[in-house]
Design a protein around this motif. Structure first.
Motif, PDB file in Angstrom:
ATOM      1  N   LYS A   1      20.170 -33.247  42.456  1.00  0.00           N
ATOM      2  CA  LYS A   1      21.245 -32.935  41.486  1.00  0.00           C
ATOM      3  C   LYS A   1      22.298 -34.035  41.476  1.00  0.00           C
TER       4      LYS A   1
ATOM      5  N   LYS B   1      15.646 -44.171  47.896  1.00  0.00           N
ATOM      6  CA  LYS B   1      14.766 -43.130  48.436  1.00  0.00           C
ATOM      7  C   LYS B   1      13.753 -42.687  47.381  1.00  0.00           C
TER       8      LYS B   1
ATOM      9  N   GLU C   1      10.889 -37.833  44.697  1.00  0.00           N
ATOM     10  CA  GLU C   1      10.078 -36.618  44.866  1.00  0.00           C
ATOM     11  C   GLU C   1      10.316 -35.940  46.209  1.00  0.00           C
ATOM     12  N   THR C   2      10.834 -36.667  47.177  1.00  0.00           N
ATOM     13  CA  THR C   2      11.056 -36.076  48.500  1.00  0.00           C
ATOM     14  C   THR C   2      12.514 -35.678  48.731  1.00  0.00           C
ATOM     15  N   LEU C   3      13.371 -35.888  47.745  1.00  0.00           N
ATOM     16  CA  LEU C   3      14.791 -35.556  47.917  1.00  0.00           C
ATOM     17  C   LEU C   3      15.009 -34.043  47.905  1.00  0.00           C
ATOM     18  N   PRO C   4      15.916 -33.536  48.716  1.00  0.00           N
ATOM     19  CA  PRO C   4      16.274 -32.112  48.623  1.00  0.00           C
ATOM     20  C   PRO C   4      16.961 -31.840  47.280  1.00  0.00           C
ATOM     21  N   TYR C   5      17.010 -30.585  46.905  1.00  0.00           N
ATOM     22  CA  TYR C   5      17.524 -30.200  45.586  1.00  0.00           C
ATOM     23  C   TYR C   5      18.965 -30.675  45.376  1.00  0.00           C
ATOM     24  N   GLU C   6      19.830 -30.506  46.370  1.00  0.00           N
ATOM     25  CA  GLU C   6      21.240 -30.912  46.227  1.00  0.00           C
ATOM     26  C   GLU C   6      21.362 -32.418  46.008  1.00  0.00           C
ATOM     27  N   ASP C   7      20.574 -33.202  46.744  1.00  0.00           N
ATOM     28  CA  ASP C   7      20.614 -34.657  46.569  1.00  0.00           C
ATOM     29  C   ASP C   7      20.033 -35.066  45.215  1.00  0.00           C
TER      30      ASP C   7
ATOM     31  N   HIS D   1      28.320 -37.563  51.429  1.00  0.00           N
ATOM     32  CA  HIS D   1      27.195 -37.488  50.510  1.00  0.00           C
ATOM     33  C   HIS D   1      26.686 -38.900  50.243  1.00  0.00           C
TER      34      HIS D   1
END
Length: 146
Positions: free
Chosen positions: A125, A114, A117-123, A105
């Motif tokens: 969190k 990064k 706004e472009t991060l996936p939901y898990e990242d 991770h």
């Protein structure tokens, strides 16, 4: 004459008391050697004392399980007294999340670099959790200095 009798009685008493002291000393020494009256703990399993004659017999035995049993069961995974070791299943029978437990991770510093706004939901969190933890540590260290 009475004086000689008294001297003899005193000498006899002294000899008897010296003999009693010697016998008590031998008993005390024997108790100390045996460890009577002293609280001791058992030696850890698998470790033999130096100079122990039974050291060779205390060594772990070679595994007697066959290769077939080792390849079909999870040896040592049983936690129940009357249970048996679980069988190894096909990969398709395990949940999907199991295969991602050891994935790497990103660290907090990498997530900060990064675009949020472009991060996936898990990242996202993970970023919130790590950022909160870092802020709490910083506040605690500031309060500790004051």
């Amino acid at each position: 004459m009475k004086c000689e009798e008294e001297k003899g009685a005193e000498k006899r008493d002294r000899v008897m008391s010296l003999n009693q002291i010697r016998s008590l000393k031998s008993v005390i020494i024997a108790k100390g050697a045996v460890g009577v009256g002293r609280r001791t703990f058992a030696a850890p399993a698998g470790k033999a004392k130096k100079g122990s004659k039974g050291a060779a017999s205390d060594a772990p035995k070679a595994s007697t399980l066959s290769k077939e049993v080792k390849s079909t069961t999870v040896v040592g995974a049983n936690i129940l007294k009357d249970g048996a070791d679980p069988k190894i299943l096909l990969d398709s029978e395990y949940p999907d999340w199991l295969w991602h437990l050891l994935d790497k991770h990103p660290a907090l510093s990498e997530l900060r670099r990064k675009n949020i706004e472009t991060l996936p939901y898990e990242d996202l969190k993970r970023f919130v959790k790590l950022d909160n933890r870092a802020r709490i540590k910083e506040n605690n260290s500031v309060k500790a200095k004051n």
